[in-house]
Design an enzyme around this catalytic site. Structure first.
Site, PDB file in Angstrom:
ATOM      1  CG  HIS A 154      -1.913   1.188   1.271  1.00 47.74           C
ATOM      2  ND1 HIS A 154      -2.956   1.228   0.493  1.00 47.74           N
ATOM      3  CD2 HIS A 154      -1.959   2.279   1.990  1.00 47.74           C
ATOM      4  CE1 HIS A 154      -3.468   2.244   0.648  1.00 47.74           C
ATOM      5  NE2 HIS A 154      -2.871   3.171   1.635  1.00 47.74           N
ATOM      6  CD  GLU A 204      -3.482  -1.242  -1.846  1.00 47.87           C
ATOM      7  OE1 GLU A 204      -2.694  -0.439  -1.734  1.00 47.87           O
ATOM      8  OE2 GLU A 204      -4.714  -1.166  -2.404  1.00 47.87           O
ATOM      9  CG  ASN A 210      30.930 -23.874  -6.382  1.00 46.73           C
ATOM     10  OD1 ASN A 210      30.488 -23.419  -7.206  1.00 46.73           O
ATOM     11  ND2 ASN A 210      32.126 -23.430  -5.847  1.00 46.73           N
TER      12      ASN A 210
END
Lengths: 141, 655
Positions: free
Chosen positions: B46, B68, B385
């Site tokens: 918002h 929203e 990795n």
């Protein structure tokens, strides 16, 4: 060079020669103390030493002027100067008196024993003529 | 305010809200649906919508508006929180970050948000079919509620401290119920009065879950959460506070507590300075002890010497403690770094379609701040990795009789004067044969050498620059730079890295680092007349051998210690020291390690080990290969500190 005539200089010895250093450039003068060699560095670097907890590089004027090495004697001193905000020690064979020069002239026309760039001015006093060291040139390189 | 200034404010707000979103969405995924979390995500969306509308960033506004909508449905129990919802929310977050970057760089947005908006709307459409789906993430419940004191220190630069304190208060409410605050936020009117606010809270969550999130809020300097131990003492003080209770404060306080700890903000410069001064003391203390020994030799029967020794011993103990305390002030918990990993692991494992469980242990382990700054990148490489090359896909894992979900365990712990970090996975392990083939194919080593190498030596090949076994280069790893970078970083910190691997069972990387970079344990050695110091953390072992045991292979001096061959160098040669004078039958060899490499140094004498204070040799001399700095010894003389990284370079260059 009127203004600088009032400046005080200290007179140092290297071999048989005498040179002058502006006192305002000198930080302090110490007895010779232990200097630790630093490998693979500037040819005229003597090493590093401890000045009140600071690691200070030390150069040798004899090496700088390519004079032959000489064993350390009682008069050997380290003149500590301020160079680009760093302390640097210079080993000299002796420190004489403090002096003032009545006249200072360019060394361009006077031939000196060492590389002319190290001494660009000559000071006149009652004791005779003394080359004034150009620290910038001496330490650079 | 002109647009430029507004832009600055806008961007920092967006940044803050995006961070909040990330934390909350992660929370949502981990802890399941909770009204507080949803509310918080909703609020962030918002806020973003409001500010982006004000700044005319249409795309951002449109996206946050759709978010929203969805969040509102979730809030009203009209849409369950499924994994899919979480994923889409994450995508929204990334999209928003992308938009923010565009605004930062170009002042406008380029990306079209249609696709993601469409996805959001899709969620909504599925609403009807999906209500009551079992995919709903259920909240973790049933944990006993505990009481904590959460101390929050605001930065000096913070403009409106009271307002900020309220914001923190609102954040805490997401995770805990706030019992009281100290000082009482309602009774202070002067901003200056606030430095640290203690929130007395009750929650079933572990404090670690929200501590770092609070720490990331704007203007929050430091967050500490300590258990509220003595409840009785709290109620006693409460009894004496009748007066305040007549005036019920805005913040509902049921209990009042007393301040338990106090903190002072200190600049890093000052800390550095104190550290230097302590360094001086350490040096002087060694000198006093040395002078004491000399005096003892000279006047052994004098009682004053006993006194001197006592004082000297006491002095050294005090300085030891002082040094410890000062070091502690420079320490930060490694949690600061660890908190970056969960999101990273989550995203990576999803991209690679692997299931990974991340375990973080020893978050409270403290390290020097400079070390923490440097170790982040190598750890990230290792984790990448592990996920990319280590952990197998779920199907493969099942076939191998493993749990479909892989585990990555990152552990930090103190071990004597070192910090040990391990990154361990239960994946495929390193295939030594493949490592060998790849190294030969990439011409990193000649084939005939490879045949002679032991398994352990072959594994070490992964640290070579340019090495990679991955058959294809992808986004995550496989460019063959990873392990090289890891090693470089660790070398820079005077650390060591070791790798253990079992094919099919997993791989474990162990990193050992010094606790601090300012003071270290050094081994003092003598080469000819000159004393040098070696960082003890790089010294693997010290041996004394007869000269006959030094062999030469193709001009390279080597020595065999317990069936391992070590290359040997004489530093005298590199430091231009006159040779000769080695009349003794035996030589000392100090084996130093750099990451996984080993090198033997021939030294003339071992002097001992001691704490050394690292000092710079200054810019006049500049960088000298093989020397990292200098230190002052007990007798006041200077010893150069050898730089192990540089020594290895010197040894390599001469070959």
């Amino acid at each position: 060079m009127e203004a600088s005539q009032q400046d005080q200089y200290i007179v140092i010895e290297v071999g048989v020669d005498k040179y002058a250093l502006k006192i305002s450039e000198v930080y302090e003068i110490l007895k010779m103390q232990k200097v630790t060699a630093v490998p693979n560095s500037k040819t005229f670097l003597e090493g590093v030493t401890n000045i009140r907890g600071n690691i200070v590089p030390v150069i040798s004027l004899r090496k700088r002027f390519q004079l032959e090495e000489r064993p350390e004697i009682h008069q050997t001193k380290i003149v500590v100067v301020n160079y680009h905000e760093e302390l640097i020690g210079i080993v000299v064979d002796g420190v004489n008196q403090v002096t003032r020069f009545s006249k200072i002239q360019s060394s361009a026309d006077i031939v000196s024993g060492v590389d002319g760039s190290f001494v660009q001015e000559i000071g006149q006093s009652e004791d005779g003529l003394i080359g004034i060291l150009n620290l910038e040139q001496v330490l650079a390189g | 305010m002109d647009r430029l200034e507004m832009m600055g404010v806008f961007l920092s707000e967006v940044e803050e809200q995006l961070q909040l979103l990330e934390r909350e969405i992660l929370n949502l995924e981990l802890q399941g649906e909770s009204p507080a979390i949803i509310q918080s995500i909703f609020r962030a969306a918002h806020t973003l919508k409001g500010s982006s509308a004000a700044m005319d960033f249409e795309e951002m506004k449109r996206l946050t508006h759709e978010m929203e909508n969805i969040l509102d449905k979730i809030r009203n129990q009209r849409l369950p929180v499924t994994q899919q919802v979480v994923d889409v929310l994450f995508q929204c977050l990334d999209q928003l970050s992308g938009l923010k970057r565009e605004i930062e760089l170009e002042g406008a947005t380029r990306t079209n948000v249609d696709a993601i908006v469409h996805q959001l709307q899709q969620l909504d459409n599925r609403l009807v079919e999906n209500v009551g789906s079992e995919g709903r993430l259920s909240a973790v419940a049933g944990q006993p509620v505990k009481k904590w004191i959460c101390k929050v220190r605001l930065s000096d630069q913070c403009e409106m401290k009271i307002a900020r304190a309220y914001i923190v208060f609102n954040h805490i409410k997401n995770w805990a119920s706030v019992i009281a605050t100290e000082p009482d936020l309602n009774s202070i009117s002067e901003d200056a009065a606030i430095q640290e606010i203690s929130y007395y809270i009750a929650t079933g969550l572990e404090p670690e879950t929200f501590q770092y999130r609070l720490g990331e809020l704007l203007d929050v300097e430091d967050v500490k959460v300590v258990p509220l131990l003595d409840e009785r003492s709290v109620s006693v003080t409460e009894a004496g506070k009748d007066v305040e209770q007549e005036n019920p404060p805005l913040i509902r306080s049921e209990k009042e507590g007393k301040k338990i700890g106090q903190t002072v903000r200190v600049g890093v410069d000052l800390l550095e300075n104190i550290m230097n001064l302590v360094g001086e003391l350490v040096i002087d203390q060694t000198r006093i002890a040395q002078v004491g020994n000399l005096m003892r030799d000279r006047y052994s029967s004098d009682e004053t010497i006993d006194d001197l020794e006592q004082i000297s011993n006491h002095f050294s103990r005090i300085i030891g403690e002082l040094q410890g305390s000062v070091m502690k002030t420079r320490m930060l918990p490694i949690e600061q770094l660890f908190s970056r990993f969960p999101r990273m692991v989550r995203d990576l494992s999803r991209t690679l379609n692997k299931e990974v469980n991340l375990l973080l242990e020893g978050k409270e382990t403290e390290l020097d701040r400079t070390v923490i700054e440097e170790i982040g990148d190598p750890l990230i490489h290792l984790i990448r990795n592990a996920i990319d090359h280590g952990i197998e896909e779920a199907e493969v894992r099942k076939k191998r009789g493993k749990s479909p979900k892989g585990t990555i365990r990152i552990k930090a712990a103190h071990q004597e004067n070192q910090v040990v970090l391990t990154v361990e996975d239960d994946g495929a392990g390193i295939h030594v044969q493949k490592v060998k083939e790849s190294a030969i194919r990439k011409q990193l080593i000649p084939a005939q050498n490879a045949e002679m190498m032991s398994e352990q030596e072959l594994i070490q090949l992964i640290f070579l620059p340019g090495f990679s076994t991955a058959s294809s280069v992808n986004d995550i790893s496989g460019r063959g730079v990873g392990m090289d970078i890891v090693r470089n970083h660790i070398e820079k910190l005077n650390g060591l890295i070791e790798v253990e691997t079992r094919l099919g069972a997993g791989t474990k990387f162990t990193i050992k680092l010094p606790l601090t970079l300012a003071i270290l344990r050094g081994l003092l050695i003598r080469l000819k007349e000159t004393i040098y110091a070696l960082p003890m953390s790089s010294v693997i072992e010290i041996v004394r051998l007869s000269k006959q045991e030094i062999r030469s292979i193709k001009g390279q001096a080597v020595v065999k210690i317990r069936d391992k061959i070590f290359p040997l160098i004489r530093l005298h040669d590199y430091f231009n020291m006159p040779s000769g004078g080695m009349n003794t039958q035996n030589v000392y060899i100090v084996v130093v390690g750099l990451a996984e490499k080993r090198l033997g140094l021939v030294v003339d004498e071992l002097i001992g080990n001691q704490e050394i204070v690292v000092k710079s040799i200054g810019s006049y001399i500049g960088k000298i290969e093989g020397v990292s700095g200098a230190t002052i010894l007990g007798d006041g003389s200077v010893a150069l500190i050898l730089d192990v990284t540089g020594l290895f370079k010197m040894a390599n260059n001469s070959n």
